[in-house]
Design a protein around this motif. Structure first.
Motif, PDB file in Angstrom:
ATOM      1  N   PHE A  89       0.844  -1.204   0.000  1.00 45.94           N
ATOM      2  CA  PHE A  89       0.000   0.000   0.000  1.00 45.94           C
ATOM      3  C   PHE A  89       0.880   1.255   0.000  1.00 45.94           C
ATOM      4  O   PHE A  89       0.668   2.187  -0.783  1.00 45.94           O
ATOM      5  N   LEU A  90       1.879   1.236   0.874  1.00 43.61           N
ATOM      6  CA  LEU A  90       2.707   2.444   1.019  1.00 43.61           C
ATOM      7  C   LEU A  90       3.496   2.723  -0.256  1.00 43.61           C
ATOM      8  O   LEU A  90       3.672   3.873  -0.657  1.00 43.61           O
ATOM      9  N   LYS A  91       3.920   1.656  -0.926  1.00 44.82           N
ATOM     10  CA  LYS A  91       4.668   1.832  -2.179  1.00 44.82           C
ATOM     11  C   LYS A  91       3.752   2.429  -3.250  1.00 44.82           C
ATOM     12  O   LYS A  91       4.140   3.345  -3.984  1.00 44.82           O
ATOM     13  N   LYS A  92       2.516   1.924  -3.298  1.00 48.51           N
ATOM     14  CA  LYS A  92       1.588   2.447  -4.307  1.00 48.51           C
ATOM     15  C   LYS A  92       1.291   3.923  -4.052  1.00 48.51           C
ATOM     16  O   LYS A  92       1.193   4.719  -4.975  1.00 48.51           O
ATOM     17  N   CYS A  93       1.122   4.276  -2.775  1.00 50.45           N
ATOM     18  CA  CYS A  93       0.845   5.693  -2.432  1.00 50.45           C
ATOM     19  C   CYS A  93       1.972   6.587  -2.916  1.00 50.45           C
ATOM     20  O   CYS A  93       1.745   7.702  -3.379  1.00 50.45           O
ATOM     21  N   SER A  94       3.203   6.069  -2.768  1.00 52.11           N
ATOM     22  CA  SER A  94       4.325   6.956  -3.049  1.00 52.11           C
ATOM     23  C   SER A  94       4.462   7.243  -4.547  1.00 52.11           C
ATOM     24  O   SER A  94       5.176   8.151  -4.941  1.00 52.11           O
ATOM     25  N   SER A  95       3.741   6.474  -5.384  1.00 58.08           N
ATOM     26  CA  SER A  95       3.847   6.771  -6.827  1.00 58.08           C
ATOM     27  C   SER A  95       2.666   7.600  -7.314  1.00 58.08           C
ATOM     28  O   SER A  95       2.503   7.807  -8.499  1.00 58.08           O
ATOM     29  N   LEU A  96       1.838   8.065  -6.398  1.00 54.00           N
ATOM     30  CA  LEU A  96       0.614   8.764  -6.807  1.00 54.00           C
ATOM     31  C   LEU A  96       0.324   9.915  -5.856  1.00 54.00           C
ATOM     32  O   LEU A  96      -0.017   9.710  -4.695  1.00 54.00           O
ATOM     33  N   ARG A  97       0.461  11.136  -6.382  1.00 55.53           N
ATOM     34  CA  ARG A  97       0.309  12.299  -5.504  1.00 55.53           C
ATOM     35  C   ARG A  97      -1.103  12.391  -4.890  1.00 55.53           C
ATOM     36  O   ARG A  97      -1.286  12.763  -3.747  1.00 55.53           O
ATOM     37  N   GLY A  98      -2.115  12.046  -5.689  1.00 59.81           N
ATOM     38  CA  GLY A  98      -3.493  12.144  -5.223  1.00 59.81           C
ATOM     39  C   GLY A  98      -3.747  11.318  -3.963  1.00 59.81           C
ATOM     40  O   GLY A  98      -4.683  11.594  -3.205  1.00 59.81           O
ATOM     41  N   LYS A 122       7.801  15.536 -10.632  1.00 62.52           N
ATOM     42  CA  LYS A 122       9.030  16.056 -10.022  1.00 62.52           C
ATOM     43  C   LYS A 122       9.201  17.478 -10.536  1.00 62.52           C
ATOM     44  O   LYS A 122       9.863  17.735 -11.514  1.00 62.52           O
ATOM     45  N   ILE A 123       8.521  18.387  -9.873  1.00 65.29           N
ATOM     46  CA  ILE A 123       8.526  19.759 -10.372  1.00 65.29           C
ATOM     47  C   ILE A 123       8.977  20.711  -9.279  1.00 65.29           C
ATOM     48  O   ILE A 123       8.544  21.840  -9.182  1.00 65.29           O
ATOM     49  N   GLY A 124       9.877  20.230  -8.437  1.00 66.16           N
ATOM     50  CA  GLY A 124      10.395  21.060  -7.351  1.00 66.16           C
ATOM     51  C   GLY A 124       9.862  20.573  -6.021  1.00 66.16           C
ATOM     52  O   GLY A 124       9.162  19.568  -5.947  1.00 66.16           O
ATOM     53  N   ARG A 125      10.223  21.295  -4.960  1.00 71.26           N
ATOM     54  CA  ARG A 125       9.782  20.908  -3.610  1.00 71.26           C
ATOM     55  C   ARG A 125       8.254  20.918  -3.550  1.00 71.26           C
ATOM     56  O   ARG A 125       7.635  21.822  -4.089  1.00 71.26           O
ATOM     57  N   ARG A 126       7.682  19.916  -2.939  1.00 69.82           N
ATOM     58  CA  ARG A 126       6.215  19.869  -2.825  1.00 69.82           C
ATOM     59  C   ARG A 126       5.882  19.495  -1.387  1.00 69.82           C
ATOM     60  O   ARG A 126       5.648  18.348  -1.062  1.00 69.82           O
ATOM     61  N   ARG A 127       5.850  20.504  -0.561  1.00 67.35           N
ATOM     62  CA  ARG A 127       5.692  20.239   0.866  1.00 67.35           C
ATOM     63  C   ARG A 127       4.245  19.893   1.210  1.00 67.35           C
ATOM     64  O   ARG A 127       3.326  20.215   0.462  1.00 67.35           O
ATOM     65  N   LEU A 128       4.089  19.273   2.367  1.00 71.81           N
ATOM     66  CA  LEU A 128       2.758  18.855   2.806  1.00 71.81           C
ATOM     67  C   LEU A 128       2.361  19.521   4.122  1.00 71.81           C
ATOM     68  O   LEU A 128       1.410  19.081   4.781  1.00 71.81           O
ATOM     69  N   ASP A 129       3.091  20.571   4.507  1.00 72.33           N
ATOM     70  CA  ASP A 129       2.840  21.216   5.808  1.00 72.33           C
ATOM     71  C   ASP A 129       1.377  21.626   5.977  1.00 72.33           C
ATOM     72  O   ASP A 129       0.795  21.451   7.045  1.00 72.33           O
ATOM     73  N   THR A 130       0.805  22.193   4.901  1.00 69.90           N
ATOM     74  CA  THR A 130      -0.570  22.693   5.008  1.00 69.90           C
ATOM     75  C   THR A 130      -1.520  21.553   5.374  1.00 69.90           C
ATOM     76  O   THR A 130      -2.386  21.709   6.236  1.00 69.90           O
ATOM     77  N   GLY A 149       9.878   5.243   6.839  1.00 66.42           N
ATOM     78  CA  GLY A 149       9.666   6.462   6.053  1.00 66.42           C
ATOM     79  C   GLY A 149       8.187   6.734   5.823  1.00 66.42           C
ATOM     80  O   GLY A 149       7.789   7.182   4.745  1.00 66.42           O
ATOM     81  N   VAL A 150       7.355   6.443   6.857  1.00 59.03           N
ATOM     82  CA  VAL A 150       5.911   6.670   6.691  1.00 59.03           C
ATOM     83  C   VAL A 150       5.340   7.500   7.844  1.00 59.03           C
ATOM     84  O   VAL A 150       5.876   7.502   8.957  1.00 59.03           O
ATOM     85  N   TYR A 151       4.256   8.200   7.541  1.00 55.59           N
ATOM     86  CA  TYR A 151       3.523   8.936   8.566  1.00 55.59           C
ATOM     87  C   TYR A 151       2.343   8.086   9.019  1.00 55.59           C
ATOM     88  O   TYR A 151       1.633   7.513   8.193  1.00 55.59           O
ATOM     89  N   GLU A 152       2.160   8.031  10.346  1.00 56.82           N
ATOM     90  CA  GLU A 152       1.009   7.333  10.886  1.00 56.82           C
ATOM     91  C   GLU A 152       0.147   8.392  11.544  1.00 56.82           C
ATOM     92  O   GLU A 152       0.620   9.143  12.404  1.00 56.82           O
ATOM     93  N   ILE A 153      -1.091   8.481  11.138  1.00 53.44           N
ATOM     94  CA  ILE A 153      -1.963   9.546  11.640  1.00 53.44           C
ATOM     95  C   ILE A 153      -3.130   8.888  12.366  1.00 53.44           C
ATOM     96  O   ILE A 153      -3.790   8.008  11.809  1.00 53.44           O
ATOM     97  N   THR A 154      -3.374   9.314  13.600  1.00 55.50           N
ATOM     98  CA  THR A 154      -4.465   8.709  14.367  1.00 55.50           C
ATOM     99  C   THR A 154      -5.288   9.791  15.055  1.00 55.50           C
ATOM    100  O   THR A 154      -4.795  10.893  15.312  1.00 55.50           O
ATOM    101  N   ASP A 166      -1.343  28.312   5.801  1.00 54.14           N
ATOM    102  CA  ASP A 166      -0.109  29.037   5.458  1.00 54.14           C
ATOM    103  C   ASP A 166      -0.016  29.282   3.956  1.00 54.14           C
ATOM    104  O   ASP A 166       0.650  30.212   3.519  1.00 54.14           O
ATOM    105  N   GLU A 167      -0.684  28.440   3.153  1.00 56.86           N
ATOM    106  CA  GLU A 167      -0.823  28.730   1.723  1.00 56.86           C
ATOM    107  C   GLU A 167      -2.099  28.056   1.221  1.00 56.86           C
ATOM    108  O   GLU A 167      -2.587  27.096   1.817  1.00 56.86           O
ATOM    109  N   ALA A 168      -2.616  28.616   0.120  1.00 60.49           N
ATOM    110  CA  ALA A 168      -3.887  28.098  -0.411  1.00 60.49           C
ATOM    111  C   ALA A 168      -3.614  26.828  -1.203  1.00 60.49           C
ATOM    112  O   ALA A 168      -3.701  26.808  -2.434  1.00 60.49           O
ATOM    113  N   SER A 169      -3.275  25.765  -0.487  1.00 59.79           N
ATOM    114  CA  SER A 169      -2.920  24.498  -1.138  1.00 59.79           C
ATOM    115  C   SER A 169      -4.188  23.787  -1.631  1.00 59.79           C
ATOM    116  O   SER A 169      -5.156  23.644  -0.883  1.00 59.79           O
ATOM    117  N   VAL A 170      -4.140  23.324  -2.870  1.00 60.27           N
ATOM    118  CA  VAL A 170      -5.318  22.683  -3.477  1.00 60.27           C
ATOM    119  C   VAL A 170      -5.629  21.360  -2.770  1.00 60.27           C
ATOM    120  O   VAL A 170      -6.702  21.180  -2.179  1.00 60.27           O
TER     121      VAL A 170
END
Ligand SMILES: CC(=O)N[C@H]1[C@@H](OP(=O)(O)OP(=O)(O)OC[C@H]2O[C@@H](n3ccc(=O)[nH]c3=O)[C@H](O)[C@@H]2O)O[C@H](CO)[C@@H](O)[C@@H]1O
Ligand SMILES: C=C(OP(=O)(O)O)C(=O)O
Length: 434
Positions: A89-98, A122-130, A149-154, A166-170
């Protein structure tokens, strides 16, 4: 890796229909996780990114059924939470931004999400802070597993709050909205992104029983509800594809009609092409582009050189700057293309320079294009597509060029454009997939 071989110099003629919007449908599919009931989605494009996300949903345990050429139903009665922990699952996620937009709905409904660094261009830094700060402020706990190398969110229960992004991230806004609809209490999101993609998501969520107001503005108010229900949704035409077709017509001096574009949702896009001197007419909900021997870039009112720059909606989407840039190479006059959001999306201009375009790459964000006024044809070239929109820009260049061109790594184009060679060949292009 597949390639396109393009015989340049052929005019297009006739009608073309845009596909459903990639960036909308990625949000919509993720949102189907918010209910145990069936959600039917129409006008789903048959493109790599979307097919990969649909497969990921199936792997997660969602019942997905194809109901028509471009209609699917999704029923997320339950989700295999153990699968979310798997390397697959984690590998598949990493190949798909959506896939990053699985976090919001998963945490809201199941209290848990896992995500590895998502892929995409690969179009430059793409942060996920927002995304992270927003969902954290609703009460979710983020833990980074260094080893994997994974985030676990609970989260036990999310709680509504006020937040100023901090920015109008889509995708960030979409993720937070999807988390907030099932939170307890009211969430207010200021500096929210408000592209039609998000408007469509919010409208669908409201049809499912959510209480979102402020749609189409940068201030969204979301009153949390206990649960959501099934619905039907139809994806808008892809505005980036509409813009890409306008660019193709101008570069090949072709007369085409782009059908059913949802003109009211195109924002500033038609006007941005008009500023390059390209004529286009709104005819009902179609766009008619007449054959034009020449087109002249406007100057600003004070006579200074035109700048075309991206900006958060309702400004110009960055996803069309590569197309506008390539079109400018055959315009009369000069323009500064300023890609403010991304820092690696302009490097493909090297390939256009090799084909004979006059471009000065000033820095990673800015390029000055001096148009040839169709007085000099680009030469066919051999190139590799670095990202989805550079890919389509190179295809446009090749279609207008003299001789044969080859574009490699067209999987990048396939991420976002459905059967592009089939649809373009049907109106006169000569593109072969090898
Ligand atoms: C799957 C999907 O929907 N992808 C789209 C989405 O990506 P995505 O949602 O990943 O992009 P974001 O909107 O988060 O940000 C894109 C870039 O713009 C910068 N930024 C963003 C907002 C802002 O006010 N100022 C600013 O500088 C960010 O730092 C980042 O570098 O939106 C991008 C921006 O329209 C598009 O290029 C992508 O096609
Ligand atoms: C950058 C784009 O896609 P993604 O966000 O999926 O990389 C795009 O659609 O132009």
């Amino acid at each position: 890796m597949a390639s396109f071989v393009i015989e340049g110099g052929h005019k297009l003629c006739g009608e073309i229909h845009p596909q459903g919007a990639k960036n909308e449908v990625l949000q919509i599919i993720c949102a189907t996780l918010l209910t145990a009931e069936e959600v039917i989605v129409n006008n789903i494009p048959d493109i790599l990114d979307v097919n990969n996300l649909i497969q990921l949903m199936r792997d997660m345990g969602v019942t997905v059924a194809k109901q028509g050429v471009d209609t699917y139903s999704f029923k997320a009665e339950s989700v295999d939470l153990a699968y979310l922990e798997s390397d697959e699952f984690l590998k598949k996620c990493s190949s798909l931004r959506g896939s990053v937009m699985l976090i919001g709905p998963m945490v809201a409904r199941f209290g848990k999400a896992m995500i590895s660094k998502p892929g995409g261009d690969k179009i430059g830094r793409r942060r996920l802070d927002t995304h992270f700060i927003g969902i954290q402020s609703l009460g979710a706990d983020f833990r980074y597993n260094d080893e994997r190398g994974v985030y676990e969110i609970t989260a036990d229960k999310l709680h509504g709050t006020y937040m100023l992004l901090d920015e109008a991230s889509v995708t960030g806004t979409a993720n937070i909205v999807m988390a907030a609809v099932l939170a307890k209490g009211t969430t207010t999101i200021y500096n929210a992104a408000c592209e039609p993609y998000l408007q469509q998501l919010c409208k669908m969520l409201n049809r499912m029983g959510a209480k979102i107001s402020g749609i189409a503005s940068n201030l969204l108010t979301i009153e949390g509800v206990e649960e959501l229900h099934g619905t039907q949704h139809t994806v808008l035409p892809d505005m980036i594809e509409v813009g890409s077709f306008i660019g193709m017509a101008a570069m090949t001096k072709s007369e085409i009609t782009i059908k059913n574009v949802s003109y009211e949702n195109l924002g500033i896009i038609p006007e941005s092409f008009r500023r390059l001197g390209i004529k286009l007419e709104q005819r009902g909900d179609d766009i008619y582009v007449p054959a034009q021997e020449n087109f002249q870039i406007e100057s600003f009112i004070d006579g200074s050189i035109m700048t075309i720059a991206d900006a958060p909606w309702p400004g110009l989407t960055p996803d069309l700057l590569s197309v506008l840039l390539v079109v400018a190479t055959q315009a009369k006059g000069s323009v500064l293309i300023h890609q403010k959001m991304f820092e690696s999306r302009l490097f493909f201009v090297d390939k256009l320079i090799d084909m004979g375009a006059q471009i000065i790459l000033c820095d990673p964000h800015r390029a000055v294009v001096i148009g040839h006024n169709h007085g000099f044809k680009l030469r066919g070239g051999n190139m590799t597509s670095p990202d989805i929109r550079a890919g389509i820009a190179l295809l446009i260049a090749a279609m207008s060029a003299e001789g044969i061109s080859r574009i490699h790594n067209i999987e990048q184009i396939d991420r976002g454009y459905q059967n592009i060679e089939g649809r373009l060949n049907a109106i006169g292009a000569r593109i072969t997939r090898i």
